[in-house]
Motif scaffolding. Structure first.
Motif, short mmCIF file in Angstrom:
data_model
loop_
_atom_site.label_atom_id
_atom_site.label_comp_id
_atom_site.label_asym_id
_atom_site.label_seq_id
_atom_site.Cartn_x
_atom_site.Cartn_y
_atom_site.Cartn_z
N THR A 54 0.85 -1.19 0.00
CA THR A 54 0.00 0.00 0.00
C THR A 54 0.89 1.24 0.00
O THR A 54 1.68 1.45 0.92
N ALA A 56 0.98 5.41 -0.33
CA ALA A 56 0.25 6.67 -0.28
C ALA A 56 1.11 7.75 -0.94
O ALA A 56 2.12 8.17 -0.39
N LEU A 77 -2.79 4.84 -3.06
CA LEU A 77 -3.69 5.83 -2.47
C LEU A 77 -3.19 7.20 -2.92
O LEU A 77 -2.22 7.73 -2.38
N TYR A 92 -5.26 8.52 7.36
CA TYR A 92 -4.91 7.12 7.53
C TYR A 92 -4.58 6.83 9.00
O TYR A 92 -4.11 7.71 9.73
N GLN A 93 -4.81 5.60 9.39
CA GLN A 93 -4.51 5.20 10.75
C GLN A 93 -3.01 5.07 10.96
O GLN A 93 -2.23 4.94 10.01
N SER A 96 -0.28 2.13 9.19
CA SER A 96 -1.16 1.42 8.27
C SER A 96 -0.66 1.42 6.83
O SER A 96 -1.25 0.76 5.97
N ILE A 97 0.43 2.15 6.55
CA ILE A 97 0.90 2.34 5.17
C ILE A 97 2.30 1.73 5.01
O ILE A 97 3.14 1.85 5.90
N VAL A 157 1.91 7.45 9.95
CA VAL A 157 1.09 6.48 9.23
C VAL A 157 1.89 5.28 8.71
O VAL A 157 1.29 4.25 8.36
#
Length: 242
Positions: A54, A56, A77, A92-93, A96-97, A157
Motif C-alpha cells: 500500500t 500513499a 492511495l 490514515y490510521q 497502516s501504510i 502512518v
C-alpha cells in the motif's frame, strides 16, 4: 602445507558468490539518471517496494511518477491538496501504510505567483503549491517546514520499516546556497527515519534563467529522490523486499 587445486579454489569462490534467494543479474539499478521522473521512479519502487504494498502518494499532482508503473502492481492511495487532503494531515490510521511518496514544491510562492516569469510550468505542474505553512515562514524556510511537517505525518502512518520516498532539489535562496537534500536528511533522522539511498535525476534541457551580469552559483540542473525507512528504537537494519 595444504595446496588447493584450481578446481578447489573455483568451488570455494563459487560458494562465496551464491545468493540465497533471487537470480543473479547485471541489469542493475544505479544512482544517477539523465532521464525523467517517470523513468526513474519505477526503478526505485522495484528496488525498495514489494508488489501489492500500500503506497500513499500524498502529493500526487498529475501523477507523472506513475506513468510507467503497472496499474495494479501496488495498492495506490493518490491524494493531493486540491483534492482536500493535506500531506500534513493524512486520513490514515497509525502504522497502516507501507510506503509514502512526497513531492512538495521545491520553492515557496508566498502569494502564489512568485517565479511567474521563468517558472510558469513549475507553478502549474505542482498543483499543491498553494499549500500554506503554519508559522508564516517564507521562501526556503517555508519549503523545509513543509517537508518537516509532511515527514512527521508520514512517520505516523508508516508501519515499522515502512519506506518514504522524497523528491527534492537544492536551491540558492537570498544568494545563499541551501543544500535541501542534506537539510531534509538531518531533519528526518531526528524523527526516527534512516536515510537509506539517494538517486540523482539530471534534466536534459537547460534550466530557465533570466539574464545575469555575474553568475555566483552553479545553476541547478538536477534533483533527488531520497529513500528513508522508519526505524522504531535505536537499532536495526534495512530488510530488502521479498
Amino acid at each position: 602445507m595444504q595446496i588447493q587445486t584450481t578446481l578447489e579454489r573455483k568451488n570455494t569462490t563459487d560458494k562465496k558468490r551464491r545468493v540465497r534467494s533471487g537470480a543473479a543479474t547485471n541489469d542493475l539499478v544505479v544512482s544517477a539518471y539523465p532521464e525523467g521522473n517517470d523513468k526513474v521512479f519505477p526503478r526505485i519502487l522495484d528496488l525498495y517496494i514489494s508488489p501489492g504494498s500500500t503506497i500513499a502518494d500524498v502529493t500526487f499532482g498529475k501523477g507523472v511518477f506513475w506513468r510507467n508503473v503497472p496499474d495494479r502492481k501496488y495498492n495506490l492511495l493518490a491524494t493531493d491538496i486540491l483534492d482536500g487532503i493535506d500531506c500534513r494531515e493524512l486520513p490514515y490510521q497509525e502504522e497502516s501504510i507501507d510506503c509514502v511518496v512526497l513531492d512538495p514544491p521545491y520553492m515557496h510562492s508566498p502569494g502564489g505567483t512568485a517565479y511567474k516569469a521563468s517558472h510558469t510550468q513549475f507553478e502549474s505542474y505542482y498543483r499543491n503549491n498553494g499549500a500554506g505553512n503554519r508559522t508564516g515562514s517564507k521562501y526556503h524556510d517555508a519549503v523545509l517546514e513543509l517537508y518537516k511537517d509532511a515527514g512527521s505525518e508520514a512517520y505516523r502512518v508508516l508501519r515499522e520499516r515502512g519506506v518514504m520516498i522524497v523528491k527534492c532539489q537544492d536551491e540558492v535562496c537570498a544568494n545563499t546556497q541551501r543544500f535541501t537534500h542534506v537539510e531534509i536528511m538531518q531533519t528526518y533522522e531526528k524523527m526516527g527515519f534512516v536515510a537509506e539511498d539517494m538517486f540523482v535525476v539530471v534534466r536534459g534541457n537547460k534550466p530557465g534563467v533570466s539574464r545575469t551580469v555575474r553568475q555566483v552559483h552553479a545553476r541547478k540542473n538536477h534533483s533527488y529522490f531520497l529513500v528513508f525507512w522508519k526505524r522504531i528504537g535505536s537499532k536495526g537494519k534495512w530488510n530488502p523486499p521479498t
